[in-house]
Motif scaffolding. Structure first.
Motif, PDB file in Angstrom:
ATOM      1  N   UNK A 158       2.270   6.371  -6.925  1.00 59.89           N
ATOM      2  CA  UNK A 158       1.209   7.245  -7.439  1.00 59.89           C
ATOM      3  C   UNK A 158       1.571   8.705  -7.267  1.00 59.89           C
ATOM      4  N   UNK A 159       2.067   9.052  -6.086  1.00 62.56           N
ATOM      5  CA  UNK A 159       2.439  10.446  -5.827  1.00 62.56           C
ATOM      6  C   UNK A 159       3.591  10.849  -6.741  1.00 62.56           C
TER       7      UNK A 159
ATOM      8  N   UNK B 140      -1.361   9.589  -4.988  1.00 67.99           N
ATOM      9  CA  UNK B 140      -1.207   8.507  -4.015  1.00 67.99           C
ATOM     10  C   UNK B 140      -2.537   7.809  -3.794  1.00 67.99           C
ATOM     11  N   UNK B 141      -3.592   8.594  -3.566  1.00 73.52           N
ATOM     12  CA  UNK B 141      -4.915   8.020  -3.314  1.00 73.52           C
ATOM     13  C   UNK B 141      -5.390   7.200  -4.511  1.00 73.52           C
ATOM     14  N   UNK B 142      -5.179   7.766  -5.715  1.00 72.42           N
ATOM     15  CA  UNK B 142      -5.676   7.092  -6.917  1.00 72.42           C
ATOM     16  C   UNK B 142      -5.000   5.749  -7.131  1.00 72.42           C
TER      17      UNK B 142
ATOM     18  N   UNK C 123      -1.247   7.610 -14.987  1.00 72.62           N
ATOM     19  CA  UNK C 123      -1.359   8.301 -13.698  1.00 72.62           C
ATOM     20  C   UNK C 123      -0.744   9.700 -13.809  1.00 72.62           C
ATOM     21  N   UNK C 124       0.461   9.739 -14.375  1.00 72.41           N
ATOM     22  CA  UNK C 124       1.168  11.014 -14.493  1.00 72.41           C
ATOM     23  C   UNK C 124       0.519  11.957 -15.485  1.00 72.41           C
ATOM     24  N   UNK C 125      -0.322  11.425 -16.343  1.00 77.73           N
ATOM     25  CA  UNK C 125      -1.027  12.281 -17.306  1.00 77.73           C
ATOM     26  C   UNK C 125      -2.313  12.842 -16.702  1.00 77.73           C
TER      27      UNK C 125
ATOM     28  N   UNK D  38       0.835  -1.201   0.000  1.00 84.83           N
ATOM     29  CA  UNK D  38       0.000   0.000   0.000  1.00 84.83           C
ATOM     30  C   UNK D  38       0.874   1.256   0.000  1.00 84.83           C
ATOM     31  N   UNK D  39       1.908   1.239   0.839  1.00 83.88           N
ATOM     32  CA  UNK D  39       2.794   2.405   0.913  1.00 83.88           C
ATOM     33  C   UNK D  39       3.500   2.613  -0.428  1.00 83.88           C
TER      34      UNK D  39
END
Lengths: 362, 257
Positions: free
Chosen positions: A99-100, A320-322, A292-294, A92-93
């Motif tokens: 994600x972040x 991060x959440x996504x 994600x980065x887009x 998870x971390x």
């Protein structure tokens, strides 16, 4: 100025629709708190879900107990503690970190090339990492034990970075167009190399593993793999926050940025290197997770505006959440089988991309 | 603040875009740069705000070579208003004007009350305060132009370099924009298309023709029918406007035979 005399006279007669009313945005602090709550919720869900469902309250009990024994009384079995702390939490971390990191890199990269459609996966670095990873998998290399794969992937990313920069430079300068073109071209070539290695591999299991890696995923995360990318993402985000004003200036265009005191060429080169190294670190542990980065930078700009001083912290939280939420879906949709999380992000991201394109064309 | 160009030459691809141009804007003076399209006006201005290094020659701000200064140090003294505009990123008008504070700021330093006051008064000076929260990209061309002038104001410069600042502006706002530049008392170098505007607002004008300085001096001395015939290839009548006392240029239609 005689503002009262001529009032809000429109300077251009040919303006079809009246100006939209000033946007009322949720206060920035509240938005940030909301995004943080979203991230915490996604992390909790990610730790709770799995073959053994653990109630959220117990998840928090276990985590708090691990932080300090006085914070919660252990009412759970040691097995559950192991599942939470050693199996699910690192994953998870890592999901949150990846994600972040991808989102922050995406935002910086979009400012860098002054194009809102830039994605960290388009700049060749992830393809370089893929070649490095696939080499390890198909040739059973194990020069650094369990770290062989991430180390090799990172080396591949760095080589791709050097290649892209060398191709993009001309006369000591790096133009945006050359940067994008050499990034895309390098990515295509390296992708072909990786595919060649997979197709010609005689071991179907290795080929399968390589393919899964290319699609991106967080399976098999251990704490050993988490701390380095976590450190890199925190440091990288802090560095970008430090230069967030300069990132804003890039949006004004090259000449205007220069006129406002920014050494555009040096800043761009330094920024590209930072972002590429960060993406390389991330891709080395997670594979190439696209979109994600887009996507995340666009959503955040709608929420808090484009000023990087406000947008960067928000995009880190949302990203991060996504990705943590996407990973929950990847693990549970066809449980006990797992889908590479890159497939989930692409399924969400593809339509989003098209929507964005049509909205911009309108 | 005095801005001096000393034998500035800019070459690209073996062609001289600007050749041996020398000019001076004394403290508080408004100097107009006029000339046909492609005469080198923008290129010359670029060498002032460090967007294009001269192939030879120097640009001096109070005797100091701007190309030997730090970019940030120059940006605190000299601001540019350019044609180029931000695109597609949903920056608000306030965000765009706030960029002007960047040369005064270090990493991680936020805008303090003084910065916000500078930004707010720049917005008010250009009559765009009521647009502060609107996305820059959705403004009309004229509104954008005024916002970019406000951004230059937020840099609190002593010298302003303006590249065709009245493009896209209606008459009222053309007068306001140029009047404001005059009112500020800053040294200004302004590239202009409209010769009548140049005659009305500039202390001196410099005429560029094919990269070279064709003439420079007061509008009355420089803007002559001979020069216009030579540089612009037009016939013009020039008289003194009865009300304003500044030269009035009337371009005559070509005599068709």
């Amino acid at each position: 100025m005689t503002a009262a005399a001529h009032g809000r006279a429109r300077s251009d007669a040919a303006k079809p629709d009246p100006a939209p009313p000033p946007r009322r945005r949720v206060p920035y602090g509240a938005t940030l708190a909301l995004l943080a709550a979203l991230a915490v919720a996604a992390a909790t869900a990610g730790t709770a879900a799995g073959s053994v469902t653990i109630p959220p309250a117990q998840v928090w009990g276990i985590v708090l107990h691990a932080i300090h024994p006085a914070l919660a009384d252990p009412t759970w079995t040691p097995v559950r503690e192991t599942i939470v702390l050693d199996v699910r939490l690192p994953r998870v971390v890592l999901g949150g970190v990846v994600g972040a990191g991808l989102s922050v890199c995406g935002m910086a990269l979009q400012a860098l090339v002054r194009n809102p459609l830039a994605d960290p996966m388009l700049m060749g670095v992830s393809s370089g990492a893929t070649v490095g990873a696939v080499l390890v998998m198909t040739f059973h290399l194990a020069f650094a034990g369990t770290f062989s794969l991430p180390v090799s992937a990172f080396a591949g990313a760095l080589l791709a970075l050097v290649l892209v920069v060398a191709l993009a430079r001309s006369g000591g300068r790096m133009t945006t167009v050359r940067l994008v073109l050499s990034g895309v071209a390098t990515a295509e070539v390296l992708q072909a190399v990786a595919s060649f290695l997979i197709v010609t591999s005689d071991d179907p299991h290795k080929a399968d593993a390589a393919l899964r890696w290319m699609l991106g995923g967080l399976a098999g995360s251990t704490w050993d793999l988490v701390w380095l990318p976590a450190l890199a993402v925190v440091a990288g985000t802090a560095a970008l926050l430090g230069v967030s004003r300069s990132l804003n200036l890039l949006l004004a265009g090259e000449e205007a940025a220069a006129a406002m005191g920014l050494d555009v060429h040096r800043f761009r080169a330094a920024l590209f290197t930072l972002v590429a190294a960060l993406v390389g670190t991330i891709v080395a542990v997670s594979g190439a997770i696209g979109f994600v980065g887009l996507m995340m930078p666009h959503v955040v700009r709608l929420l808090v505006g484009a000023d990087h001083r406000r947008a960067l912290p928000a995009v880190a939280l949302l990203g991060a959440a996504f990705l943590m939420a996407a990973d929950v879906a990847a693990r549970t949709v066809i449980a006990p089988e797992e889908i590479p999380v890159g497939i989930i992000t692409a399924l969400v991201g593809g339509p989003f991309f098209l929507w964005l394109m049509r909205r911009r064309a309108a | 603040m005095t801005l001096v160009a000393e034998d500035v030459t800019v070459r690209a691809g073996g062609r001289a875009l600007v050749e041996d141009v020398s000019l001076e804007a004394a403290r508080g003076e408004v100097v107009g740069i006029v000339g046909p399209n492609g005469a080198g006006k923008s290129t010359l201005l670029r060498t002032f705000y460090r967007a294009r290094r001269p192939t030879s020659g120097r640009v001096l701000l109070d005797g100091e070579d701007v190309w030997r200064m730090k970019g940030r140090a120059l940006a605190r003294r000299l601001a540019a208003v350019l044609q180029e505009t931000p695109g597609e990123f949903e920056l608000t008008v306030y965000d765009v004007v706030a960029m002007g504070r960047a040369p005064y700021k270090r990493a991680f330093q936020g805008d303090d009350a003084a910065d916000r006051e500078v930004i707010t008064s720049a917005l008010a000076a250009l009559d765009v305060a009521n647009l502060a929260r609107e996305p820059f990209d959705r403004l009309s061309g004229g509104e954008k132009q005024r916002v970019l002038i406000a951004r230059a104001l937020a840099q609190e410069p002593d010298v302003m370099v303006l590249d065709e600042p009245t493009n896209h502006l209606d008459l009222r706002h053309q007068l306001d924009a140029l009047g404001l530049v005059r009112e500020l008392g800053v040294t200004a170098v302004v590239a202009l298309h409209d010769l009548n505007m140049a005659a009305a607002f500039c202390d001196r004008v410099a005429v560029l023709h094919r990269g070279r300085l064709a003439a420079s001096g007061t509008p009355r001395d420089v803007l002559t029918p001979d020069l216009l015939a030579d540089v612009y290839r037009v016939d013009a009548e020039i008289d003194v406007h009865p009300t304003t006392g500044t030269p009035r240029i009337t371009v005559l239609p070509p005599v068709s035979g």
